[in-house]
Design a protein around this motif. Structure first.
Motif, PDB file in Angstrom:
ATOM      1  N   GLY A  66      50.700 -27.324   9.768  1.00 43.79           N
ATOM      2  CA  GLY A  66      49.341 -26.535  10.420  1.00 43.79           C
ATOM      3  C   GLY A  66      49.163 -26.231  12.231  1.00 43.79           C
ATOM      4  O   GLY A  66      50.429 -26.664  12.775  1.00 43.79           O
ATOM      5  N   HIS A  67      49.159 -25.147  12.381  1.00 49.83           N
ATOM      6  CA  HIS A  67      48.819 -25.268  13.714  1.00 49.83           C
ATOM      7  C   HIS A  67      47.160 -24.195  14.158  1.00 49.83           C
ATOM      8  O   HIS A  67      47.177 -22.819  13.359  1.00 49.83           O
ATOM      9  CB  HIS A  67      49.860 -23.752  14.072  1.00 49.83           C
ATOM     10  CG  HIS A  67      49.845 -23.948  15.854  1.00 49.83           C
ATOM     11  ND1 HIS A  67      50.584 -24.621  17.132  1.00 49.83           N
ATOM     12  CD2 HIS A  67      49.662 -22.677  16.921  1.00 49.83           C
ATOM     13  CE1 HIS A  67      50.556 -24.460  17.388  1.00 49.83           C
ATOM     14  NE2 HIS A  67      50.220 -22.789  18.002  1.00 49.83           N
ATOM     15  N   ASP A  82      51.039 -12.474  14.215  1.00 45.75           N
ATOM     16  CA  ASP A  82      52.229 -11.349  13.266  1.00 45.75           C
ATOM     17  C   ASP A  82      52.415 -12.714  12.438  1.00 45.75           C
ATOM     18  O   ASP A  82      51.942 -14.385  13.556  1.00 45.75           O
ATOM     19  CB  ASP A  82      52.421 -11.071  13.484  1.00 45.75           C
ATOM     20  CG  ASP A  82      53.028  -9.725  12.812  1.00 45.75           C
ATOM     21  OD1 ASP A  82      52.703  -9.741  11.486  1.00 45.75           O
ATOM     22  OD2 ASP A  82      54.254  -9.361  12.514  1.00 45.75           O
ATOM     23  N   PHE A  83      52.570 -12.648  11.214  1.00 46.74           N
ATOM     24  CA  PHE A  83      53.585 -13.407  10.712  1.00 46.74           C
ATOM     25  C   PHE A  83      54.294 -13.041   9.479  1.00 46.74           C
ATOM     26  O   PHE A  83      54.393 -11.515   9.728  1.00 46.74           O
ATOM     27  CB  PHE A  83      52.806 -14.210   9.892  1.00 46.74           C
ATOM     28  CG  PHE A  83      51.982 -14.175   8.689  1.00 46.74           C
ATOM     29  CD1 PHE A  83      53.234 -14.692   7.236  1.00 46.74           C
ATOM     30  CD2 PHE A  83      51.198 -13.279   8.294  1.00 46.74           C
ATOM     31  CE1 PHE A  83      51.597 -13.644   6.487  1.00 46.74           C
ATOM     32  CE2 PHE A  83      50.396 -12.680   7.334  1.00 46.74           C
ATOM     33  CZ  PHE A  83      51.187 -13.017   5.849  1.00 46.74           C
ATOM     34  N   THR A  84      56.132 -13.837   9.568  1.00 44.06           N
ATOM     35  CA  THR A  84      56.606 -13.260   8.468  1.00 44.06           C
ATOM     36  C   THR A  84      56.944 -14.350   7.739  1.00 44.06           C
ATOM     37  O   THR A  84      57.046 -15.443   8.040  1.00 44.06           O
ATOM     38  CB  THR A  84      58.167 -13.191   9.697  1.00 44.06           C
ATOM     39  OG1 THR A  84      57.910 -12.341  10.794  1.00 44.06           O
ATOM     40  CG2 THR A  84      59.080 -11.911   8.905  1.00 44.06           C
ATOM     41  N   ILE A 104      56.984 -17.423   9.821  1.00 43.11           N
ATOM     42  CA  ILE A 104      57.388 -17.730  10.979  1.00 43.11           C
ATOM     43  C   ILE A 104      55.909 -16.964  11.211  1.00 43.11           C
ATOM     44  O   ILE A 104      55.975 -16.003  11.331  1.00 43.11           O
ATOM     45  CB  ILE A 104      58.895 -17.080  11.770  1.00 43.11           C
ATOM     46  CG1 ILE A 104      59.835 -17.796  11.225  1.00 43.11           C
ATOM     47  CG2 ILE A 104      58.379 -17.395  12.976  1.00 43.11           C
ATOM     48  CD1 ILE A 104      60.994 -16.653  11.269  1.00 43.11           C
ATOM     49  N   VAL A 105      55.307 -18.146  12.150  1.00 40.47           N
ATOM     50  CA  VAL A 105      53.766 -17.246  13.056  1.00 40.47           C
ATOM     51  C   VAL A 105      53.855 -16.843  14.536  1.00 40.47           C
ATOM     52  O   VAL A 105      54.593 -17.913  14.869  1.00 40.47           O
ATOM     53  CB  VAL A 105      52.803 -18.258  12.628  1.00 40.47           C
ATOM     54  CG1 VAL A 105      51.809 -17.634  13.199  1.00 40.47           C
ATOM     55  CG2 VAL A 105      52.885 -18.974  10.884  1.00 40.47           C
ATOM     56  N   THR A 106      53.848 -15.366  14.726  1.00 43.31           N
ATOM     57  CA  THR A 106      54.271 -15.296  16.749  1.00 43.31           C
ATOM     58  C   THR A 106      51.937 -15.982  16.718  1.00 43.31           C
ATOM     59  O   THR A 106      51.223 -14.768  16.293  1.00 43.31           O
ATOM     60  CB  THR A 106      54.300 -14.397  16.147  1.00 43.31           C
ATOM     61  OG1 THR A 106      55.257 -13.718  16.016  1.00 43.31           O
ATOM     62  CG2 THR A 106      53.833 -13.531  18.455  1.00 43.31           C
ATOM     63  N   LEU A 107      52.654 -16.378  17.559  1.00 45.56           N
ATOM     64  CA  LEU A 107      51.021 -16.798  18.242  1.00 45.56           C
ATOM     65  C   LEU A 107      50.420 -15.493  18.718  1.00 45.56           C
ATOM     66  O   LEU A 107      51.083 -14.982  19.956  1.00 45.56           O
ATOM     67  CB  LEU A 107      51.011 -18.104  19.076  1.00 45.56           C
ATOM     68  CG  LEU A 107      51.513 -19.294  18.165  1.00 45.56           C
ATOM     69  CD1 LEU A 107      51.779 -20.293  19.460  1.00 45.56           C
ATOM     70  CD2 LEU A 107      50.228 -19.509  17.229  1.00 45.56           C
TER      71      LEU A 107
END
Length: 123
Positions: free
Chosen positions: A42-43, A49-51, A65-68
């Motif tokens: 977790g983060h 966004d996420f892919t 893959i999560v973009t912060l």
């Protein structure tokens, strides 16, 4: 007459070679390894966004893959962790419904817990 008899097979071989080269250049590249070498369960922090990348020939696991929002940094989440499971389930629902948008990134609201040991009022 002799020169045209030798020219035709040479042109045929040249055409086949050119066709082969063009097919090799235009072929799709498939990466032979996973994108995420290390993943977190977790983060903390908001996502922009996420892919989701499903299993493929070069990688035997699903990748998230999560973009912060802060710093536009990308983080890999484990699909087996709580956050990854939630994003993967939401992404699957979104794919089935054909919805587009970032509906999976909202905060979870705590569910009201039912009190199992509630005392009944006696009059």
């Amino acid at each position: 007459m002799k020169s045209t008899a030798h020219t035709f097979p040479a042109l045929l071989v040249l055409g086949i070679c050119i066709q082969y080269i063009v097919q090799r250049v235009e072929s799709q590249h498939i990466p032979n390894r996973c994108i995420c070498l290390k993943s977190k369960n977790g983060h903390m922090g908001p996502f922009s966004d996420f892919t989701v990348i499903l299993k493929r020939p070069g990688c035997t696991r699903d990748e998230i893959i999560v973009t912060l929002k802060k710093g536009n940094k990308q983080v890999c989440l484990s699909p087996h962790g709580p956050q990854g499971k939630r994003l993967l389930e939401c992404w699957n629902r979104k794919q089935e419904l054909g919805k587009i948008g970032k509906i999976c990134m909202g905060r979870l609201r705590p569910r009201p817990q039912k009190n199992k040991h509630a005392k009944s009022k006696s009059i």
